[in-house]
Design an enzyme around this catalytic site. Structure first.
Site, PDB file in Angstrom:
ATOM      1  N   HIS A  77      27.573 -41.043 -38.607  1.00  0.00           N
ATOM      2  CA  HIS A  77      28.863 -41.018 -37.899  1.00  0.00           C
ATOM      3  C   HIS A  77      29.893 -40.189 -38.670  1.00  0.00           C
ATOM      4  O   HIS A  77      30.698 -39.468 -38.069  1.00  0.00           O
ATOM      5  CB  HIS A  77      29.393 -42.437 -37.667  1.00  0.00           C
ATOM      6  N   HIS A 232      27.522 -42.684 -27.524  1.00  0.00           N
ATOM      7  CA  HIS A 232      27.197 -42.945 -28.919  1.00  0.00           C
ATOM      8  C   HIS A 232      25.944 -42.174 -29.342  1.00  0.00           C
ATOM      9  O   HIS A 232      25.841 -41.726 -30.486  1.00  0.00           O
ATOM     10  CB  HIS A 232      27.029 -44.439 -29.204  1.00  0.00           C
ATOM     11  N   ASP A 236      25.500 -39.770 -32.557  1.00  0.00           N
ATOM     12  CA  ASP A 236      24.396 -39.839 -33.518  1.00  0.00           C
ATOM     13  C   ASP A 236      23.695 -38.482 -33.690  1.00  0.00           C
ATOM     14  O   ASP A 236      23.400 -38.059 -34.802  1.00  0.00           O
ATOM     15  CB  ASP A 236      23.357 -40.870 -33.070  1.00  0.00           C
ATOM     16  N   HIS A 259      17.150 -41.574 -34.379  1.00  0.00           N
ATOM     17  CA  HIS A 259      17.318 -40.852 -35.638  1.00  0.00           C
ATOM     18  C   HIS A 259      16.033 -40.154 -36.088  1.00  0.00           C
ATOM     19  O   HIS A 259      16.082 -39.063 -36.643  1.00  0.00           O
ATOM     20  CB  HIS A 259      17.814 -41.793 -36.724  1.00  0.00           C
TER      21      HIS A 259
END
Ligand SMILES: [Zn+2]
Length: 306
Positions: A77, A232, A236, A259
């Site tokens: 972030h 969001h 990311d 991720h």
């Protein structure tokens, strides 16, 4: 946006680590041209961990970097905020191995960087301009970059949950759109996973103050946007792709990523050297050292010459 930039002055904040639950002090400090972004562990004698693909380590529930015996977790972030606000060079000092989670979004980091102000440096910024498609998939998860005149992101997610289902969003990424549409979207998790995470020593600092928690039928806390979840995901991926070390000019398209896929893709981009070229911005000598106006919420400029 053609010259490299850094912060005008040092700023700091405290918060807790999402996974460790530890209280953490984070300081952002100016750095010279071509320094990049480096984490500095004050509790390990100032050990530096550059924010690059070559230092990637853990990618389970957040993105982590390591160098020697030092590591830093949950970097995404903050990195998304630095790259999206055009901060090419900065030192990130920490007294713990985890970036504080703050409210689960990037808004506190936007506020912090606005407090620091931004300064232009006398070296050109180098952009990674995509010239042919690059793609990576894993099962039904996909991510790709296509040539485009601007950096934009299209993200789609689908979950078997009544509140999420299918969400998709395209955003042309610049300072203003990042601040207004992406930065305040919080991380999210499922209530049924929280117990499992805690048994594994993770999410010890997690609460309704720093994450959207999803129960069987809905969220336990109020949403900031109806599609806060996909926003969001864009946050990311911006942070994970910041690890390529250059702002990207291209159209990023991702479906159901996380991720692991994002960071594997960052490495693949750097491997496929014929798929992009580095293009240099121009430096206006009269602007070097100048403060840069940064848009704040609703596009009003914030003077940074305080
Ligand atoms: Zn996140």
């Amino acid at each position: 946006m053609d010259a490299q930039r850094t912060l005008r002055r040092a700023v700091s904040c405290t918060g807790i680590g999402l996974h460790s639950g530890n209280k953490v002090t984070l300081s952002l400090k100016p750095a010279p041209a071509d320094f990049g972004v480096r984490f500095r562990r004050q509790d390990l004698g100032g050990l530096e961990i550059p924010a690059t693909v070559g230092h990637l380590r853990s990618i389970a529930y957040a993105t982590g970097l390591a160098c020697g015996d030092g590591s830093v977790e949950t970097v995404e972030h903050l990195l998304a905020t630095l790259v999206s606000l055009g901060v090419d060079n900065a030192v990130v000092e920490l007294n713990h191995p985890e970036v504080p989670i703050m409210d689960g979004s990037a808004s506190p980091f936007v506020y912090l960087i606005h407090e620091a102000g931004i300064k232009t440096l006398g070296a050109p910024r180098r952009f990674l301009k995509v010239v042919r498609p690059i793609a990576l998939s894993s099962g039904d998860k996909r991510i790709a970059l296509y040539p485009s005149d601007h950096f934009k992101v299209t993200y789609s997610i689908s979950f078997d949950h009544p509140l999420l289902r299918h969400q998709s969003r395209t955003v042309a990424i610049n300072e203003e759109s990042f601040v207004e549409e992406i930065a305040s979207a919080r991380t999210f998790g499922f209530l049924k996973e929280v117990e499992m995470l805690r048994q594994n020593g993770l999410a010890l600092g997690g609460s309704l103050d720093n994450a959207i928690v999803l129960g069987e039928t809905g969220a336990l806390n109020a949403l900031r946007f109806e599609d806060e979840f996909v926003r969001h995901k864009i946050l990311d991926v911006l942070g994970d792709l910041a690890l390529v070390g250059h702002p990207i000019i291209g159209h990023l398209v991702a479906h159901r990523g996380g991720h692991a896929l994002h960071t594997a893709f960052a490495a693949k981009i750097l491997d496929e050297t014929d798929a992009w070229r580095l293009v240099e911005g121009q430096v206006d000598p009269s602007a070097v050292g100048a403060a840069v106006m940064v848009p704040i919420k609703h596009g009003a400029p914030l003077p940074t010459d305080s």
